[in-house]
Design a protein around this motif. Structure first.
Motif, mmCIF file in Angstrom:
data_model
loop_
_atom_site.group_PDB
_atom_site.id
_atom_site.type_symbol
_atom_site.label_atom_id
_atom_site.label_comp_id
_atom_site.label_asym_id
_atom_site.label_seq_id
_atom_site.Cartn_x
_atom_site.Cartn_y
_atom_site.Cartn_z
ATOM 1 N N SER A 1 -11.903 15.485 -27.549
ATOM 2 C CA SER A 1 -11.551 16.035 -28.866
ATOM 3 C C SER A 1 -12.017 17.475 -29.025
ATOM 4 C CB SER A 1 -12.179 15.202 -29.983
ATOM 5 O OG SER A 1 -11.422 14.054 -30.185
ATOM 6 N N SER A 2 -13.161 17.795 -28.377
ATOM 7 C CA SER A 2 -13.675 19.163 -28.514
ATOM 8 C C SER A 2 -12.797 20.176 -27.782
ATOM 9 C CB SER A 2 -15.112 19.217 -27.974
ATOM 10 O OG SER A 2 -15.116 18.779 -26.624
ATOM 11 N N ASN A 3 -11.839 19.712 -26.993
ATOM 12 C CA ASN A 3 -10.908 20.631 -26.334
ATOM 13 C C ASN A 3 -9.697 20.943 -27.206
ATOM 14 O OD1 ASN A 3 -12.672 20.267 -24.209
ATOM 15 N ND2 ASN A 3 -11.050 20.213 -22.652
ATOM 16 N N ILE A 4 -9.688 20.395 -28.427
ATOM 17 C CA ILE A 4 -8.620 20.764 -29.362
ATOM 18 C C ILE A 4 -9.187 21.825 -30.301
ATOM 19 C CG2 ILE A 4 -6.940 19.916 -31.054
ATOM 20 C CD1 ILE A 4 -7.351 17.093 -29.892
ATOM 21 N N PHE A 5 -8.655 23.027 -30.209
ATOM 22 C CA PHE A 5 -9.097 24.140 -31.069
ATOM 23 C C PHE A 5 -8.164 24.196 -32.274
ATOM 24 C CE2 PHE A 5 -10.871 26.948 -27.335
ATOM 25 C CZ PHE A 5 -11.793 25.938 -27.027
ATOM 26 N N ILE A 6 -8.764 24.200 -33.450
ATOM 27 C CA ILE A 6 -7.980 24.120 -34.683
ATOM 28 C C ILE A 6 -7.918 25.473 -35.383
ATOM 29 C CG2 ILE A 6 -7.866 23.066 -36.980
ATOM 30 C CD1 ILE A 6 -7.376 21.079 -34.783
ATOM 31 N N GLU A 7 -6.696 25.960 -35.618
ATOM 32 C CA GLU A 7 -6.546 27.140 -36.492
ATOM 33 C C GLU A 7 -6.383 26.616 -37.908
ATOM 34 O OE1 GLU A 7 -2.844 29.200 -35.517
ATOM 35 O OE2 GLU A 7 -1.737 27.362 -35.848
ATOM 36 N N PRO A 8 -7.240 27.084 -38.829
ATOM 37 C CA PRO A 8 -7.178 26.542 -40.186
ATOM 38 C C PRO A 8 -6.012 27.081 -41.003
ATOM 39 C CG PRO A 8 -9.196 27.830 -39.843
ATOM 40 C CD PRO A 8 -8.340 28.033 -38.649
ATOM 41 N N SER A 9 -5.393 28.183 -40.571
ATOM 42 C CA SER A 9 -4.219 28.700 -41.280
ATOM 43 C C SER A 9 -3.271 29.277 -40.236
ATOM 44 C CB SER A 9 -4.627 29.779 -42.286
ATOM 45 O OG SER A 9 -5.247 30.861 -41.614
ATOM 46 N N ARG A 10 -2.032 29.517 -40.657
ATOM 47 C CA ARG A 10 -1.041 30.047 -39.714
ATOM 48 C C ARG A 10 -1.050 31.575 -39.784
ATOM 49 N NH1 ARG A 10 1.865 25.760 -38.176
ATOM 50 N NH2 ARG A 10 2.179 24.108 -39.722
ATOM 51 N N ASN A 11 -1.568 32.247 -38.733
ATOM 52 C CA ASN A 11 -1.587 33.715 -38.693
ATOM 53 C C ASN A 11 -1.001 34.234 -37.402
ATOM 54 O OD1 ASN A 11 -3.729 32.637 -40.476
ATOM 55 N ND2 ASN A 11 -4.145 34.803 -40.899
ATOM 56 N N ASN A 12 -0.060 33.462 -36.809
ATOM 57 C CA ASN A 12 0.617 33.874 -35.581
ATOM 58 C C ASN A 12 -0.367 33.839 -34.394
ATOM 59 O OD1 ASN A 12 2.612 34.870 -33.817
ATOM 60 N ND2 ASN A 12 3.482 36.153 -35.417
ATOM 61 N N THR A 13 0.064 34.343 -33.230
ATOM 62 C CA THR A 13 -0.683 34.068 -31.991
ATOM 63 C C THR A 13 -1.928 34.921 -31.770
ATOM 64 O OG1 THR A 13 0.882 35.475 -30.778
ATOM 65 C CG2 THR A 13 1.264 33.091 -30.718
ATOM 66 N N ALA A 14 -1.968 36.151 -32.314
ATOM 67 C CA ALA A 14 -3.117 37.022 -31.996
ATOM 68 C C ALA A 14 -4.444 36.432 -32.500
ATOM 69 C CB ALA A 14 -2.886 38.437 -32.531
ATOM 70 N N PRO A 15 -4.549 36.020 -33.768
ATOM 71 C CA PRO A 15 -5.806 35.422 -34.221
ATOM 72 C C PRO A 15 -6.141 34.130 -33.473
ATOM 73 C CG PRO A 15 -4.468 36.112 -36.094
ATOM 74 C CD PRO A 15 -3.597 36.222 -34.892
ATOM 75 N N CYS A 16 -5.143 33.359 -33.214
ATOM 76 C CA CYS A 16 -5.351 32.075 -32.528
ATOM 77 C C CYS A 16 -5.908 32.301 -31.121
ATOM 78 C CB CYS A 16 -4.004 31.363 -32.522
ATOM 79 S SG CYS A 16 -3.920 29.947 -31.463
ATOM 80 N N ILE A 17 -5.314 33.269 -30.399
ATOM 81 C CA ILE A 17 -5.786 33.576 -29.050
ATOM 82 C C ILE A 17 -7.167 34.249 -29.105
ATOM 83 C CG2 ILE A 17 -5.344 35.085 -27.048
ATOM 84 C CD1 ILE A 17 -2.338 34.345 -27.383
ATOM 85 N N ALA A 18 -7.383 35.092 -30.091
ATOM 86 C CA ALA A 18 -8.697 35.746 -30.235
ATOM 87 C C ALA A 18 -9.796 34.696 -30.438
ATOM 88 C CB ALA A 18 -8.664 36.715 -31.422
ATOM 89 N N TYR A 19 -9.544 33.772 -31.339
ATOM 90 C CA TYR A 19 -10.510 32.704 -31.616
ATOM 91 C C TYR A 19 -10.824 31.914 -30.345
ATOM 92 C CZ TYR A 19 -12.053 28.165 -33.609
ATOM 93 O OH TYR A 19 -12.729 27.011 -33.890
ATOM 94 N N ALA A 20 -9.784 31.510 -29.645
ATOM 95 C CA ALA A 20 -9.988 30.746 -28.407
ATOM 96 C C ALA A 20 -10.749 31.574 -27.377
ATOM 97 C CB ALA A 20 -8.631 30.292 -27.857
ATOM 98 N N SER A 21 -10.449 32.853 -27.310
ATOM 99 C CA SER A 21 -11.093 33.721 -26.310
ATOM 100 C C SER A 21 -12.593 33.833 -26.566
ATOM 101 C CB SER A 21 -10.461 35.117 -26.338
ATOM 102 O OG SER A 21 -9.075 35.023 -26.086
ATOM 103 N N PHE A 22 -12.964 33.988 -27.827
ATOM 104 C CA PHE A 22 -14.395 34.047 -28.153
ATOM 105 C C PHE A 22 -15.095 32.733 -27.808
ATOM 106 C CE2 PHE A 22 -15.802 38.018 -29.999
ATOM 107 C CZ PHE A 22 -14.620 38.677 -30.278
ATOM 108 N N LYS A 23 -14.446 31.614 -28.063
ATOM 109 C CA LYS A 23 -15.054 30.315 -27.726
ATOM 110 C C LYS A 23 -15.208 30.164 -26.202
ATOM 111 C CE LYS A 23 -13.704 26.417 -29.769
ATOM 112 N NZ LYS A 23 -14.940 25.758 -30.236
ATOM 113 N N ILE A 24 -14.153 30.528 -25.487
ATOM 114 C CA ILE A 24 -14.186 30.396 -24.033
ATOM 115 C C ILE A 24 -15.235 31.352 -23.438
ATOM 116 C CG2 ILE A 24 -12.831 30.791 -21.911
ATOM 117 C CD1 ILE A 24 -11.978 28.238 -23.410
#
Lengths: 349, 349
Positions: free
Chosen positions: B77-100
């Protein structure tokens, strides 16, 4: 007052409206018009305006007993007559006639299909009443004859000769579905009516006619004469009914008897025998589309008949003159002009 | 060995395959190919051949968390990264990149869509591996460039200039979906590839690129740097994520950066972006019809795509080049050539 019994034939197995109708739920049990009632329910309601529910009987196959009870919860169960096997209309009507006769020797029977449409209900009930009055005082086999409005090739015709009274005409001949040229000639002559399969006679008259013209059927039911409406009836019928030949009342009696009459009826009748005939009687939108269209979006689409599940959203584009029917178990998308081939293509036999 | 993390983006809301896909169950979660697996499941399976499930992450919207869990029960379950709002791919990828990056500063990320088709899986995995090797040792932003096979007007293009190595090319420019004439010129020149939206980079490289080209996004996620993969991450993200601008990674970074490279990949790729592109990859019957046809009878009908509920019997006649989709909640009958207008006509906005 004439004791009248309304007999509604609801044993048919037609799946011509596939996939809306099926062998499990034939046309008479479905709401083909989209009015919230099945054709059987509409047929019963038509008569309840003038006749008591106690005098209305449903003739059906054992397969459909529960469907009839479900759709007509107010109807006494003993008013559902069960044919244990499918032997066409003559045995079914003979059986009902013996039961009705056993109950009341002076009764007049009105025998009608359960799956037709009648738009002019008052005129219809007037025609039926005139027929009852005529039949009560004579040995007469009466059928309603529908005034033709077009050279229809899908119906059988009745040729009549002389008038017996203002309303009643002597029937000369029953004719099969004609080719178009012949249908046009029938229409032009003014001497032909559509055969709607609705009959009026005294129970004693039809029993006498069966004795003369269909003695094999007569023998089977007269041998059980003492049993009708008793506890022993069911066993006798279950044992003997299926011995009857498979034959329609038209072939067995009406085409042979010489005491057959018709009453000309202009009653807005359709046998709803095809999707096309159903289309003709349904209201249309501005583009000629009919059906339950409230959740249906039609783009560049004309003259379609759309009958879909109420809870579904439907989007159709670029269809003209099609039948679109969606049920939980089947989907039909088929040109109206080929509708006669639906049964073959759907492998319905 | 290079520590590789596969990030599958599965938050899209596309309803282009309406009515099969909906906002409640977008394309990546449905079995558009009729193979018994969703596109997301196929995407994960493709990587599981070479990568451990522990190194596969799903980036999705909170609405689809349960769908992801349901379709990928083996995934932690911890491998599912949740975006709390829809802001297209840049924020989503940025968030994942910081976690990784917080987990492993030397990791290489492979970022891919969850709803594409890849027919040549071995060639694909080889291309990904080549990209990983290139990206690990350089500050390189890599994208896979698909060798074009037709003058497609539905895809974006990549213009490349010089070769960096046998496989890696320097990207000159990203180009919008072209008109047909331009697409033909792209194809003829041999200097253009299709942009498939698949990226490979070190987590440190993309974070550095965000810092330069998308500082507003960088600030938001770098301010939470100590919190990633801790108990406090969720609260911080829920408070701050939605402050990000709504922007794609292409606009935010790739079109601005000068360290962008591509690897030419001939991998049987389709974005399955339209019913038409889906049609192209499905097997056909002798009349060019595709879909789940086992209960479908097609008469005088060619080149249709039929996707219906498995338990339904379907009879279609006289349709050519149509999309016919039937689900429990909707029915679509629509000409393929107009498929771009389905969304408008179905009032999907």
């Amino acid at each position: 007052m004439i004791k009248t019994k309304i007999l509604i034939m609801a044993g048919g197995v037609g799946s011509r409206f596939w996939p809306q109708s099926t062998e499990q739920r034939p046309k008479q049990f479905i709401d083909v018009l989209g009015v919230g009632k099945s054709l059987l329910q509409m047929t019963v309601e038509r008569f309840v305006r003038e006749y008591s529910l106690e005098d209305i009987y449903i003739l059906t196959n054992r397969c459909y007993f529960e469907l009839v009870e479900e759709q007509l919860p107010q109807l006494p169960s003993s008013n559902i007559f069960i044919e244990p096997s499918r032997n066409n209309t003559a045995p079914c009507i003979a059986y009902a006639s013996f039961k009705i006769f056993a109950e009341d020797r002076d009764s007049v029977m009105v025998v009608v299909p359960s799956d037709h449409l009648i738009l002019k209900e008052e005129e219809y009930l007037d025609s039926v009443k005139a027929a009852i009055n005529f039949a009560f005082t004579r040995e007469a086999i009466l059928t309603l004859g529908i005034t033709p409005t077009r050279p229809e090739t899908g119906y059988g015709y009745i040729r009549y000769s002389s008038s017996m009274s203002e309303e009643v005409l002597k029937v000369n001949e029953f004719l099969e579905k004609p080719k178009l040229e012949l249908a046009k000639a029938y229409l032009a002559s003014g001497k032909y009516l559509w055969n709607a399969g609705m009959f009026i006679w005294r129970s004693s008259t039809i029993i006498e006619a069966l004795k003369i013209h269909a003695p094999d059927i007569y023998e089977i039911f007269s041998a059980g004469a003492g049993l009708y409406n008793s506890e022993d009836e069911k066993e006798y019928i279950n044992l003997n009914y299926e011995k009857c030949p498979n034959i329609s009342i038209d072939y067995a009696v009406l085409e042979k008897a010489d005491n057959v009459y018709t009453i000309k009826a202009d009653i807005g009748w359709s046998d709803l025998g095809t999707w096309g005939s159903l289309s003709q009687v349904l209201p249309k939108d501005a583009n000629g589309n009919a059906g339950n269209l409230s959740n249906v979006i039609l783009v560049d689409s004309r003259d379609n008949l759309v009958r879909v599940q109420d809870n579904k959203k439907v989007l159709v584009r670029g269809l003209n003159d099609y039948i679109v029917v969606d049920t939980s178990y089947a989907l039909l998308i088929y040109p109206k002009k080929h509708e006669q081939e639906i049964r073959v293509h759907a492998n319905l036999g």
